[in-house]
Write a protein that holds these residues in place. Structure first.
Motif, PDB file in Angstrom:
ATOM      1  N   THR A  71       0.863  -1.180   0.000  1.00  0.00           N
ATOM      2  CA  THR A  71       0.000   0.000   0.000  1.00  0.00           C
ATOM      3  C   THR A  71       0.903   1.234   0.000  1.00  0.00           C
ATOM      4  O   THR A  71       2.001   1.195   0.552  1.00  0.00           O
ATOM      5  N   PRO A  72       0.459   2.332  -0.619  1.00  0.00           N
ATOM      6  CA  PRO A  72       1.317   3.524  -0.686  1.00  0.00           C
ATOM      7  C   PRO A  72       1.722   4.049   0.694  1.00  0.00           C
ATOM      8  O   PRO A  72       2.823   4.536   0.870  1.00  0.00           O
ATOM      9  N   GLN A  73       0.824   3.956   1.643  1.00  0.00           N
ATOM     10  CA  GLN A  73       1.150   4.355   3.013  1.00  0.00           C
ATOM     11  C   GLN A  73       0.186   3.682   3.969  1.00  0.00           C
ATOM     12  O   GLN A  73      -0.883   3.230   3.593  1.00  0.00           O
ATOM     13  N   GLY A  74       0.591   3.596   5.233  1.00  0.00           N
ATOM     14  CA  GLY A  74      -0.289   3.027   6.251  1.00  0.00           C
ATOM     15  C   GLY A  74      -0.351   1.512   6.268  1.00  0.00           C
ATOM     16  O   GLY A  74      -1.305   0.949   6.795  1.00  0.00           O
ATOM     17  N   GLY A  75       0.654   0.829   5.726  1.00  0.00           N
ATOM     18  CA  GLY A  75       0.660  -0.628   5.789  1.00  0.00           C
ATOM     19  C   GLY A  75       0.905  -1.129   7.202  1.00  0.00           C
ATOM     20  O   GLY A  75       1.323  -0.375   8.085  1.00  0.00           O
ATOM     21  N   ASP A  76       0.628  -2.402   7.422  1.00  0.00           N
ATOM     22  CA  ASP A  76       0.884  -3.012   8.733  1.00  0.00           C
ATOM     23  C   ASP A  76       2.380  -3.027   9.053  1.00  0.00           C
ATOM     24  O   ASP A  76       2.775  -2.948  10.213  1.00  0.00           O
ATOM     25  N   ILE A  77       3.199  -3.146   8.004  1.00  0.00           N
ATOM     26  CA  ILE A  77       4.656  -3.156   8.145  1.00  0.00           C
ATOM     27  C   ILE A  77       5.216  -1.951   7.405  1.00  0.00           C
ATOM     28  O   ILE A  77       4.790  -1.645   6.289  1.00  0.00           O
ATOM     29  N   ALA A  78       6.174  -1.288   8.030  1.00  0.00           N
ATOM     30  CA  ALA A  78       6.933  -0.225   7.365  1.00  0.00           C
ATOM     31  C   ALA A  78       8.298  -0.805   7.005  1.00  0.00           C
ATOM     32  O   ALA A  78       8.996  -1.347   7.867  1.00  0.00           O
ATOM     33  N   LEU A  79       8.650  -0.741   5.712  1.00  0.00           N
ATOM     34  CA  LEU A  79       9.919  -1.274   5.227  1.00  0.00           C
ATOM     35  C   LEU A  79      10.962  -0.173   5.106  1.00  0.00           C
ATOM     36  O   LEU A  79      10.659   0.915   4.609  1.00  0.00           O
ATOM     37  N   ALA A  80      12.171  -0.469   5.503  1.00  0.00           N
ATOM     38  CA  ALA A  80      13.306   0.431   5.306  1.00  0.00           C
ATOM     39  C   ALA A  80      14.462  -0.414   4.796  1.00  0.00           C
ATOM     40  O   ALA A  80      14.815  -1.424   5.409  1.00  0.00           O
ATOM     41  N   ALA A  81      15.015  -0.039   3.640  1.00  0.00           N
ATOM     42  CA  ALA A  81      16.122  -0.797   3.058  1.00  0.00           C
ATOM     43  C   ALA A  81      17.293   0.133   2.779  1.00  0.00           C
ATOM     44  O   ALA A  81      17.103   1.295   2.395  1.00  0.00           O
ATOM     45  N   HIS A  82      18.481  -0.384   2.986  1.00  0.00           N
ATOM     46  CA  HIS A  82      19.707   0.389   2.782  1.00  0.00           C
ATOM     47  C   HIS A  82      20.725  -0.474   2.057  1.00  0.00           C
ATOM     48  O   HIS A  82      20.767  -1.692   2.264  1.00  0.00           O
ATOM     49  N   ILE A  83      21.550   0.173   1.237  1.00  0.00           N
ATOM     50  CA  ILE A  83      22.646  -0.504   0.557  1.00  0.00           C
ATOM     51  C   ILE A  83      23.952   0.116   1.042  1.00  0.00           C
ATOM     52  O   ILE A  83      24.096   1.336   1.072  1.00  0.00           O
ATOM     53  N   ILE A  84      24.870  -0.748   1.401  1.00  0.00           N
ATOM     54  CA  ILE A  84      26.188  -0.304   1.861  1.00  0.00           C
ATOM     55  C   ILE A  84      27.220  -0.993   0.974  1.00  0.00           C
ATOM     56  O   ILE A  84      27.135  -2.207   0.757  1.00  0.00           O
ATOM     57  N   THR A  85      28.166  -0.239   0.451  1.00  0.00           N
ATOM     58  CA  THR A  85      29.245  -0.840  -0.321  1.00  0.00           C
ATOM     59  C   THR A  85      30.577  -0.449   0.298  1.00  0.00           C
ATOM     60  O   THR A  85      30.722   0.630   0.859  1.00  0.00           O
ATOM     61  N   ALA A  86      31.518  -1.358   0.196  1.00  0.00           N
ATOM     62  CA  ALA A  86      32.860  -1.109   0.719  1.00  0.00           C
ATOM     63  C   ALA A  86      33.871  -1.809  -0.179  1.00  0.00           C
ATOM     64  O   ALA A  86      33.579  -2.876  -0.730  1.00  0.00           O
ATOM     65  N   GLN A  87      35.022  -1.204  -0.318  1.00  0.00           N
ATOM     66  CA  GLN A  87      36.093  -1.843  -1.067  1.00  0.00           C
ATOM     67  C   GLN A  87      36.920  -2.699  -0.122  1.00  0.00           C
ATOM     68  O   GLN A  87      37.226  -2.292   0.998  1.00  0.00           O
ATOM     69  N   LYS A  88      37.249  -3.881  -0.596  1.00  0.00           N
ATOM     70  CA  LYS A  88      38.093  -4.808   0.163  1.00  0.00           C
ATOM     71  C   LYS A  88      39.292  -5.167  -0.695  1.00  0.00           C
ATOM     72  O   LYS A  88      39.271  -4.987  -1.912  1.00  0.00           O
ATOM     73  N   GLN A  89      40.318  -5.677  -0.061  1.00  0.00           N
ATOM     74  CA  GLN A  89      41.503  -6.101  -0.780  1.00  0.00           C
ATOM     75  C   GLN A  89      41.957  -7.456  -0.278  1.00  0.00           C
ATOM     76  O   GLN A  89      41.797  -7.774   0.909  1.00  0.00           O
TER      77      GLN A  89
END
Length: 182
Positions: A71-89
């Motif tokens: 639903t556009p707003q007011g759902g039973d669950i509120a979702l929050a998503a994040h993307i994190i990137t990091a360089q490794k060696q």
């Protein structure tokens, strides 16, 4: 030649390590059967808008397959998503020559030291992590968290395949108590 074979094998092992690592956690007192709808509170911000769209669409498809409705707003669950990137060696060191002129039987222990050489190669790669949090919209309390982490492939086709594999694995056991991924 031997160093080349070792380098190829090391590269193959790094490529196999791209299978996403997934972890989930949940609030044991949450009644997941009561959640019928969800709304996006925060959508993930990716470097590529196409990858961002695919992640949102992939999460939507998997939640809808579990019986939830967006639903556009007011759902039973509120979702929050994040993307994190990091360089490794990683550092790969290859040795040529033993550096030990007569190891063992005839030369004695370490007799006749010879020069060996070492070559170290640095491999830089990106690791991406997707974090998906679910909050009970009524109580504002966190009820579920999933993270999927893996090496970011260089080609768009492989990125799409990695996103799909990560999301499949992430939502395989959602809601908690569902059977785990095979």
């Amino acid at each position: 030649m031997k160093a080349f074979v070792i380098a190829v094998l090391a590269s193959a092992l790094v490529a196999c390590a791209s299978t996403p690592t997934v972890k989930t956690d949940f609030e044991p007192t949450a009644n997941f059967a009561s959640y019928k709808t969800y709304s996006w509170a925060i959508t993930p911000q990716a470097a590529s808008p196409l990858v961002q769209q695919r992640i949102v669409q992939g999460i939507n498809a998997r939640l809808q397959a579990k019986g939830l409705r967006e639903t556009p707003q007011g759902g039973d669950i509120a979702l929050a998503a994040h993307i994190i990137t990091a360089q490794k060696q990683t550092l790969d060191t290859f040795y040529s020559g033993s550096g030990m002129g007569g190891w063992g039987w005839r030369g004695g222990w370490g007799g006749g030291m010879a020069m060996g050489s070492a070559t170290t190669q640095v491999h830089t790669y990106d690791v991406g992590t997707l974090v998906v949090d679910m909050f009970d919209a009524r109580t504002k309390q966190a009820v579920w968290r999933g993270t999927a982490s893996g090496t970011v492939p260089s080609s768009p086709d492989k990125v799409n395949a990695a996103v799909d594999a990560g999301l499949d694995k992430l939502f395989a056991a959602y809601p908690p108590g569902a059977s785990a991924a095979r």
